[in-house]
Design an enzyme around this catalytic site. Structure first.
Site, short mmCIF file in Angstrom:
data_model
loop_
_atom_site.label_atom_id
_atom_site.label_comp_id
_atom_site.label_asym_id
_atom_site.label_seq_id
_atom_site.Cartn_x
_atom_site.Cartn_y
_atom_site.Cartn_z
N ASP A 25 2.31 -5.06 8.43
CA ASP A 25 1.17 -4.17 8.36
C ASP A 25 -0.08 -5.03 8.22
O ASP A 25 -0.25 -5.77 7.23
CB ASP A 25 1.32 -3.21 7.16
N PHE A 68 0.88 -1.16 0.00
CA PHE A 68 0.00 0.00 0.00
C PHE A 68 0.92 1.22 0.00
O PHE A 68 1.91 1.26 0.75
CB PHE A 68 -0.87 -0.03 1.27
N TYR A 109 -10.32 0.92 10.97
CA TYR A 109 -11.58 1.31 10.31
C TYR A 109 -11.97 0.35 9.19
O TYR A 109 -12.97 0.57 8.53
CB TYR A 109 -11.50 2.75 9.79
N ARG A 135 -12.83 -4.47 -6.81
CA ARG A 135 -12.47 -5.06 -5.54
C ARG A 135 -13.72 -5.29 -4.69
O ARG A 135 -14.54 -4.37 -4.52
CB ARG A 135 -11.50 -4.12 -4.83
C1 PLP Z 1 -5.56 1.08 4.77
C2 PLP Z 1 -4.09 0.98 4.79
C3 PLP Z 1 -3.29 2.00 5.29
C4 PLP Z 1 -3.92 3.29 5.71
O1 PLP Z 1 -3.08 4.16 6.36
P1 PLP Z 1 -3.68 5.47 7.03
O2 PLP Z 1 -2.56 6.11 7.68
O3 PLP Z 1 -4.79 5.03 7.95
O4 PLP Z 1 -4.29 6.30 5.95
C5 PLP Z 1 -1.92 1.79 5.40
N1 PLP Z 1 -1.37 0.63 4.99
C6 PLP Z 1 -2.11 -0.37 4.48
C7 PLP Z 1 -1.47 -1.65 4.08
C8 PLP Z 1 -3.49 -0.21 4.34
O5 PLP Z 1 -4.22 -1.19 3.81
#
Ligand code: PLP
Length: 420
Positions: free
Chosen positions: A197, A128, A222, A371
């Site tokens: 993560d 991500f 969330y 998705r």
């Molecule tokens: C959803 C997601 C994030 C989101 O990061 P935020 O700081 O909450 O915006 C980060 N890493 C991964 C792998 C995600 O799926």
């Protein structure tokens, strides 16, 4: 054929031990909500709890609530509620900040737990985007170099120069589940730390942080944890690293004596060391309340239903959708699958817009991925069947533009999306 699948779906819903949980969420019968991997649905009891937090705790008790309503201790208390969902003992998780900020804390802290001769940080090449951006900056600040590596190749890539590897447990785009136990063990064999993560795995499948010896982990709340838009993320620090964990953001909330207000910093013991500044109490307490839906729910049951749902959705797609219009990017093997199905489709933008108009809410990952996230707490088999059926209807109306998609052609897209 569709009659059989529809009957089959109803039968499966009747025998689903988790089916009753759907009633705990605010959902409507017209919508099949398959975007809980981006924003989980609202648990129905949360609004009343938030009304109480705002009118009584904030409105009447005001500053007394830091003690009397347990605001001050919320980050660790809620961390302990998330802990069993990701296989951690109490005292190892703190809820704080966003995932992005926790990635920063974890990557810098990992370099500080490592040695200076280890000058490389391996980063999941399919990550991500935010993790990659933050890791790159953390590497520059700590004099390390980023090496992008496909998760399956991490074991081979790790060596005497590797300080740590930052890996997504589940690929947000394809839904591929990576090998957390094996990769963690291989990183350790090379003397490196493993940072996972968990954004797309926590609340959808067992993680086993303690059992598999993960060093550091981060995740958001969330998505499958339904904490609400922008609810705070969490940071896990293995017990063996807690005493040496050296946060790059040592705010006053992580001080051993925060109200001593001393000029010198002295880190708190335990998970609180991962805190920074004043927590976002309203979001934090909405998350705490949302976690009530997990009382009495076993993650193993959630995982079993998730796999059955994604299998069944794929079966319905294969039965309803004309050959060649979509290709699944999600691995078939259960050991390699998260809780979503990603379908490559040349007409994806138009198709997803029309699906949403017809009440099937998934999301688009540009340029061509449809998705569909399956949250086992509130998605049922009839939902999966209906989504596949409406997808086939939409595809029948939107003409094919391009040659049939090939699953093997999936490529990484550099641009980040607003949600995830
Ligand atoms: C959803 C997601 C994030 C989101 O990061 P935020 O700081 O909450 O915006 C980060 N890493 C991964 C792998 C995600 O799926």
């Amino acid at each position: 054929m569709s009659e059989t699948l529809r009957e089959n779906a109803l039968l499966r819903d009747t025998h689903d031990p988790l089916a009753k949980l759907r009633g705990k969420f605010v959902l409507d019968e017209e919508t099949v909500y398959l975007d809980g991997n981006s924003l989980g649905a609202l648990p129905a009891h949360v609004p009343d709890r938030m009304a109480d937090v705002i009118t009584r705790e904030w409105g009447r008790l005001r500053i007394r609530s830091w003690d009397e309503s347990g605001w001050w201790t919320a980050p660790e208390r809620i961390g302990d509620r998330i802990a069993p969902l990701v296989g951690a003992a109490p005292g190892r998780i703190v809820v704080s900040d966003s995932t992005s900020v926790n990635v920063f804390k974890a990557v810098v802290a990992a370099t500080r737990l490592s040695t200076d001769d280890r000058d490389e940080i391996l980063v999941d090449a399919t990550t991500f985007p935010t993790d990659g951006y933050i890791a790159e900056s953390a590497a520059r600040m700590t004099g390390r170099r980023i090496v992008p590596v496909a998760p399956a190749d991490l074991a081979d890539a790790a060596g005497p120069r590797t300080a740590a590897a930052l890996v997504n447990h589940v690929d947000f785009r394809t839904g591929r589940l990576h090998d957390l136990p094996g990769t963690t063990a291989a990183l350790h064999a090379a003397g490196a730390l493993a940072i996972w993560d968990l954004c797309h795995s926590a609340g959808a499948l067992p993680v086993g942080l303690d059992e598999h010896g993960v060093d550091l982990a981060v995740g958001c709340t969330y998505k499958y944890l339904n904490g609400g838009p922008g609810s705070p993320a969490y940071l896990y620090v293995a017990e063996r690293h807690q005493a040496a964990f050296d946060s790059p953001l040592p705010g006053w909330n992580s001080h051993a004596d925060p109200f001593g207000m001393t000029p010198g910093y002295a880190a708190a013991e335990g998970a609180a060391r991962g805190r920074v500044g004043t927590p976002d109490i309203l979001s934090m307490l909405a998350l705490e309340s949302a976690l009530d839906v997990w009382d009495g729910v076993a993650v193993e049951d959630v995982r079993a239903k998730s796999l059955a749902l994604t299998d069944f959705f794929e079966e319905c797609v294969a039965a309803y959708v004309p050959a060649g219009r979509v290709a699944s990017l999600t691995p078939r093997a259960h050991s390699e699958r998260g809780s979503q199905v990603a379908l490559r489709c040349a007409e994806a933008p138009a198709v997803m817009a029309e699906l949403i108009r017809r009440g099937v809410v998934g999301d688009l990952r540009r340029p061509d991925v449809l998705r569909f996230g399956f949250t086992p707490l509130y998605v049922g088999f009839a939902d999966a069947e209906r989504a596949a059926r409406i997808l086939a209807e939409v595809l029948a109306e939107i003409p094919a533009e391009a040659p049939a998609p090939q699953a093997s052609e999936v490529r990484r897209e550099a641009a980040p999306d607003l949600d995830s």
